[in-house]
Design an enzyme around this catalytic site. Structure first.
Site, PDB file in Angstrom:
ATOM      1  N   PRO A 349      -5.000  71.646   9.360  1.00  0.00           N
ATOM      2  CA  PRO A 349      -3.780  71.417  10.367  1.00  0.00           C
ATOM      3  C   PRO A 349      -4.126  71.145  11.694  1.00  0.00           C
ATOM      4  O   PRO A 349      -4.818  71.679  12.704  1.00  0.00           O
ATOM      5  CB  PRO A 349      -3.327  73.189  10.477  1.00  0.00           C
ATOM      6  N   ASP A 527      -8.817  70.740  14.793  1.00  0.00           N
ATOM      7  CA  ASP A 527      -8.419  71.593  13.612  1.00  0.00           C
ATOM      8  C   ASP A 527      -8.135  72.888  14.374  1.00  0.00           C
ATOM      9  O   ASP A 527      -8.712  73.826  14.751  1.00  0.00           O
ATOM     10  CB  ASP A 527      -9.463  72.073  12.746  1.00  0.00           C
ATOM     11  N   HIS A 528      -6.435  73.086  14.024  1.00  0.00           N
ATOM     12  CA  HIS A 528      -5.899  74.372  14.583  1.00  0.00           C
ATOM     13  C   HIS A 528      -6.307  75.625  14.180  1.00  0.00           C
ATOM     14  O   HIS A 528      -6.152  76.729  14.799  1.00  0.00           O
ATOM     15  CB  HIS A 528      -4.271  74.207  14.572  1.00  0.00           C
ATOM     16  N   ARG A 529      -7.036  75.665  13.168  1.00  0.00           N
ATOM     17  CA  ARG A 529      -7.874  76.772  12.520  1.00  0.00           C
ATOM     18  C   ARG A 529      -8.860  77.456  13.426  1.00  0.00           C
ATOM     19  O   ARG A 529      -9.155  78.776  13.602  1.00  0.00           O
ATOM     20  CB  ARG A 529      -7.982  76.902  11.193  1.00  0.00           C
TER      21      ARG A 529
END
Ligand code: CAO
Length: 555
Positions: A349, A527-529
């Site tokens: 994401p 990476d939005h995680r």
């Protein structure tokens, strides 16, 4: 009131067809042209409509019965004016107006065969207009036999396979699923063989005979019957590769968006009825059942792989139809990097933040350094300064130098206490990412030198695996080429990548006036995680501060 026996109309060469669906029952009021039963051969199914209005008083056939021309289907108490006309010899009378014509009307195209290209046309399909192609059963290169089915077409009353009038190798198909066709439309081009000449010549003559009998197919029944008749020339051929259902049931399913192939038929020989489609719809709507498409999508939502995404198939386009083409196999590197990029683009994401850094002073320093070091042979590059600046930012924001630990479901972060920076290099074989190790311990000059050597090795195809692995962060610089901003794809298992474009001189407000400054466009994908938007903005802002005053690297 008159009782009228409704009979099977002229169904051409067929000795017998099977009753596979009863669409009315005793007591039903039927309209003229309303479908009464569905019959089926090995190549077609069709609904037999009533030619009179009235009330059904008796059924004379049951499911599974074999019927032929003249068989009594049911008895109708004809209503009003309709009874007068229907009281005549039988309902089938108007149909019988096409005595010998029907059997041959669908017997394929009318072009005499010869060796060389042969055109196959849609034959006489009665007064059916704009029938939809619902299945294409052959492909270019296939060897086709005479009367082999080429496509399946469907109207609201009948579905039928259209056989080939000739034998030969299929050179070109002129229709595709979803097209609508009419009599005389060009269907295919074959490289014909002489062997096919005899039967097709006969067919051709037959079609001419039909054409000279304009009254031959005056009613829907006649048309539907004609549709069945052609396959009679090829008994025992392949069965239709479609779900076992009548055209009206297929239409019903299409309207509801029901995948008919997934519906279990309760009718004779597993035939799907309207009630089956309704039951399937109810089960899906109530959550008691899932379509295959729904089932395929479910794992993707929880992080499944690409094969579980339930994506529609990649479009298959015959580009040669639109102009000259040349096909070249993709190189090994492009194939490998393409597969990695696809996985990373789908599974991460990713978000990209864009920013500008003022590199006016840094560029002046770089240029003067290069002048001073002209004789050393090492050119200091902007990218080398960027690497050093990024190492400082990675140290300040360590999650950018981390990776998701996939061994325990990806819910732990591995922070790396080394700073190996990859840089994207454009090579004749495709994109490669050489890695400069321990950039925290190296100066800009050494980094510039190593970068030059690694870039050359990459272009010469001489990079070893050790020189392309172990990066903790990557920079992709298009600065020497141009552009403003872009969205680089993260090089997994890293969690961020910096894209750099060409710096330009821009007017910047210094609080009192606009001053010309050299601005460098930065695009940070993360990476939005692992990283939040605020952290990404801070990372970019910090990077901008360092680049505008490189002394901060020392702090
Ligand atoms: N803004 C303006 N000019 C820039 C610049 C920037 N950000 N970065 C480099 N330049 C200029 C340099 O000053 C140099 O100009 P001079 O020849 O006048 O000195 C010229 O561009 C070439 O720069 P360079 O030789 O220093 O090369 P580089 O460091 O820019 O790039 C390398 C090296 C290997 C990264 C590059 O050759 C390359 O392959 N870039 C493409 C990377 C890529 O494909 N990224 C996309 C990946 S995603 O698909």
């Amino acid at each position: 009131m008159a009782l009228v026996e409704v009979q099977v109309p002229d169904i051409g060469d067929f000795d017998e067809v099977t009753v596979i669906e009863l669409m009315v029952k005793v007591g039903d009021t039927v309209k003229a042209e309303q479908s009464l039963i569905t019959v089926e051969s090995d190549k077609a199914s069709m609904e037999i409509p009533s030619s009179t209005a009235g009330v059904v008083t008796a059924m004379r056939v049951a499911m599974g019965d074999k019927v032929k021309q003249g068989s009594v289907l049911l008895v109708v108490e004809a209503a009003g004016a309709a009874s007068a006309s229907a009281a005549a010899p039988a309902v089938a009378t108007p149909v019988a107006a096409a005595p010998a014509a029907a059997p041959v009307t669908v017997a394929a195209a009318a072009v005499p065969v010869a060796s060389g290209p042969v055109q196959v046309f849609v034959p006489d399909i009665g007064d059916f207009k704009d029938v939809a192609v619902i299945e294409v059963m052959v492909k270019p290169g296939d060897t086709i036999k005479v009367e082999q089915s080429l496509i399946t077409v469907e109207s609201d009353k009948a579905s039928m396979e259209i056989p080939s009038s000739h034998a030969g190798v299929l050179k070109e198909l002129k229709v595709k699923v979803g097209d609508t066709v009419n009599i005389g439309d060009l269907l295919a081009i074959l490289e014909g063989t002489l062997a096919a000449a005899a039967p097709v010549a006969a067919t051709s003559a037959a079609v001419v005979a039909v054409a000279s009998a304009p009254a031959a197919a005056p009613t829907p029944v006649a048309a539907a019957v004609a549709a069945v008749s052609a396959p009679a020339h090829a008994p025992g051929g392949n069965t239709v590769g479609l779900p076992h259902a009548s055209p009206s049931v297929r239409k019903f399913a299409r309207e509801l968006g029901v995948p008919l192939a997934e519906v279990k038929g309760s009718g004779l020989k597993g035939r799907i009825t309207e009630a089956d489609v309704q039951a399937f719809t109810q089960a899906v709507m109530s959550g008691a059942a899932q379509t295959k498409a729904q089932a395929a999508k479910a794992p993707a939502a929880t992080g499944g792989g690409g094969s579980e995404l339930g994506l529609i198939p990649w479009p298959k386009v015959d580009f040669a139809k639109f102009g000259p083409i040349e096909r070249k196999e993709m190189g090994r590197i492009k194939k490998i990097s393409g597969a990695n990029l696809l996985r990373n683009a789908i599974m991460i994401p990713a978000v990209t933040n864009h920013d500008d850094a003022d590199i006016t002073d840094l560029e002046a320093f770089r240029v003067s350094t290069n002048k001073e070091n002209e004789k050393s042979g090492v050119k200091v590059t902007m990218l080398a300064f960027l690497i050093k600046a990024c190492v400082a930012a990675l140290k300040k924001y360590p999650e950018f130098n981390s990776s998701l630990d996939s061994s325990n479901g990806g819910d732990a972060l591995v922070y790396k206490n080394y700073w190996h920076i990859g840089f994207a290099a454009d090579t004749p074989n495709g994109l490669m990412v050489p890695v400069i190790r321990d950039c925290d311990k190296k100066g800009v000059l050494q980094i510039s030198q190593e970068m030059g050597e690694l870039a050359k090795k990459a272009r010469d195809g001489k990079l070893g695996p050790a020189e392309m692995t172990g990066a903790t962060f990557t920079i992709s610089s298009l600065g020497g080429i141009g552009g403003k901003y872009f969205t680089p794809i993260i090089n997994a298992p890293e969690v961020a990548i910096l894209g750099v474009c060409k710096s330009t001189m821009e007017p910047v407000w210094d609080g009192k006036q606009f001053v010309p400054r050299l601005m460098l466009p930065l695009s940070l994908t993360w990476d939005h995680r692992v990283i939040d938007g605020a952290a990404a903005a801070r990372f970019n802002a910090f990077l901008g501060q360092i680049l505008s005053d490189f002394r901060r690297v020392l702090l």
